[in-house]
Design an enzyme around this catalytic site. Structure first.
Site, PDB file in Angstrom:
ATOM      1  N   LYS A   1      -2.359  -9.420 -67.056  1.00 49.82           N
ATOM      2  CA  LYS A   1      -1.744  -8.378 -66.000  1.00 49.82           C
ATOM      3  C   LYS A   1      -0.998  -9.234 -64.756  1.00 49.82           C
ATOM      4  O   LYS A   1       0.156  -8.973 -64.238  1.00 49.82           O
ATOM      5  CB  LYS A   1      -2.744  -7.531 -65.184  1.00 49.82           C
TER       6      LYS A   1
ATOM      7  N   ARG B   1      -9.830 -20.360 -67.510  1.00 41.52           N
ATOM      8  CA  ARG B   1      -8.945 -20.335 -66.399  1.00 41.52           C
ATOM      9  C   ARG B   1      -9.418 -21.022 -65.176  1.00 41.52           C
ATOM     10  O   ARG B   1     -10.653 -20.838 -65.047  1.00 41.52           O
ATOM     11  CB  ARG B   1      -8.938 -18.628 -66.135  1.00 41.52           C
TER      12      ARG B   1
ATOM     13  N   ARG C   1     -17.893  -8.281 -66.316  1.00 40.49           N
ATOM     14  CA  ARG C   1     -16.795  -7.754 -66.159  1.00 40.49           C
ATOM     15  C   ARG C   1     -16.095  -6.974 -67.572  1.00 40.49           C
ATOM     16  O   ARG C   1     -15.450  -5.917 -67.325  1.00 40.49           O
ATOM     17  CB  ARG C   1     -15.492  -8.808 -65.604  1.00 40.49           C
TER      18      ARG C   1
HETATM   19  P1  AMP Z   1      -8.893  -8.956 -60.874  1.00 42.12           P
HETATM   20  O1  AMP Z   1      -8.585 -10.062 -60.000  1.00 42.12           O
HETATM   21  O2  AMP Z   1      -8.013  -7.610 -60.814  1.00 42.12           O
HETATM   22  O3  AMP Z   1      -9.678  -9.614 -62.123  1.00 42.12           O
HETATM   23  O4  AMP Z   1     -10.397  -8.489 -60.017  1.00 42.12           O
HETATM   24  C1  AMP Z   1     -11.542  -9.112 -59.533  1.00 42.12           C
HETATM   25  C2  AMP Z   1     -12.533  -8.175 -59.077  1.00 42.12           C
HETATM   26  O5  AMP Z   1     -12.232  -7.654 -57.998  1.00 42.12           O
HETATM   27  C3  AMP Z   1     -13.050  -7.264 -60.226  1.00 42.12           C
HETATM   28  O6  AMP Z   1     -14.101  -7.919 -60.873  1.00 42.12           O
HETATM   29  C4  AMP Z   1     -13.633  -6.484 -59.150  1.00 42.12           C
HETATM   30  O7  AMP Z   1     -14.909  -6.810 -58.664  1.00 42.12           O
HETATM   31  C5  AMP Z   1     -12.747  -6.190 -57.944  1.00 42.12           C
HETATM   32  N1  AMP Z   1     -11.860  -5.468 -57.984  1.00 42.12           N
HETATM   33  C6  AMP Z   1     -10.360  -5.270 -58.205  1.00 42.12           C
HETATM   34  N2  AMP Z   1      -9.907  -4.077 -58.687  1.00 42.12           N
HETATM   35  C7  AMP Z   1     -10.831  -3.401 -58.280  1.00 42.12           C
HETATM   36  C8  AMP Z   1     -10.789  -2.038 -58.524  1.00 42.12           C
HETATM   37  N3  AMP Z   1      -9.397  -1.201 -58.767  1.00 42.12           N
HETATM   38  N4  AMP Z   1     -11.891  -1.365 -58.246  1.00 42.12           N
HETATM   39  C9  AMP Z   1     -13.242  -1.811 -57.881  1.00 42.12           C
HETATM   40  N5  AMP Z   1     -13.358  -3.284 -57.965  1.00 42.12           N
HETATM   41  C10 AMP Z   1     -11.930  -3.811 -58.023  1.00 42.12           C
END
Ligand code: AMP
Length: 212
Positions: free
Chosen positions: A13, A126, A170
């Site tokens: 993404k 990563r 996750r």
């Molecule tokens: P990402 O970089 O999108 O993989 O997000 C990393 C972490 O940020 C996730 O594993 C969550 O802990 C937190 N996070 C990101 N987006 C959200 C969301 N929409 N709702 C809740 N936690 C989020």
């Protein structure tokens, strides 16, 4: 058109959002990046979010929704890409309200489909630059000098939530809580499903076709 990029952790993404930003001048709104910036700047939100993120858990809905509300307020009229939000049904419903308030909407939800073994390979390999956030992969796209960012010379490290335990958490949170949100957008006829296992260039071409 505003776009929502949807898919499991490691689906690409962030990579696709960066390509859309470069090529189409769209605004990239990544809730993960926003939380990481808050952590870096030691804000009260960052301090609160850190505990959830490091364990691979979701940050509570209301904190996340308020943060997105603030960002949308400052987004103006530029088309945007939401990356990593919504991740729960509650967030999806709250997003409707936030968008209605601003008399705008999501034109397409792009779902990047990648199987679990490839997600694991991408996430465990990563590495990210601590300073500028550039993303590398130890096998597919390592930095030229081991541990040093090509673009800014910063330190290239494992993201704290890319530890084996956090990745496992996750992926299970995604399956239980986030994947069902896909049906919500399918019912609204907004969903475009794309094979996210190909090269980033090929995936980008397919995204361009569905959003034109
Ligand atoms: P990402 O970089 O999108 O993989 O997000 C990393 C972490 O940020 C996730 O594993 C969550 O802990 C937190 N996070 C990101 N987006 C959200 C969301 N929409 N709702 C809740 N936690 C989020």
């Amino acid at each position: 058109m505003n776009i929502l990029l949807f898919g499991p952790p490691g689906a690409g993404k962030g990579t696709q959002a960066a390509l859309l930003t470069q090529n189409k001048g769209m605004l990239h709104i990544s809730t993960g990046d926003l939380f990481r910036n808050n952590i870096k700047n030691k804000t009260p939100l960052g301090l609160e979010a850190q505990g959830y993120m490091s364990k691979g858990e979701l940050v509570p809905d209301q904190l996340t929704i308020n943060m997105v509300d603030d960002v949308l307020k400052s987004a103006g009229s530029k088309p945007f890409i939401l990356d990593g939000f919504p991740r729960t049904k509650n967030q999806a419903l709250a997003l409707e309200t936030l968008l209605e308030k601003r008399k705008t909407s999501i034109g397409k939800v792009v779902f990047l489909n990648v199987d679990n073994s490839l997600l694991m390979a991408r996430l465990t390999g990563r590495r990210v630059c601590k300073k500028c956030g550039a993303v590398y992969h130890i096998k597919n796209s390592p930095p030229k000098k081991d541990g040093i960012c090509d673009s800014c010379g910063g330190e290239v490290v494992l993201r704290p939530d890319d530890s084996d335990e956090a990745i496992e958490k996750r992926l299970s949170v995604y399956e239980e809580t986030t994947r069902p949100v896909k049906d919500y957008y399918r019912d609204k006829n907004l969903l475009a499903e794309i094979d996210g296992s190909e090269s980033s260039e090929k995936v980008f071409k397919k995204i361009e076709k569905v959003i034109c």
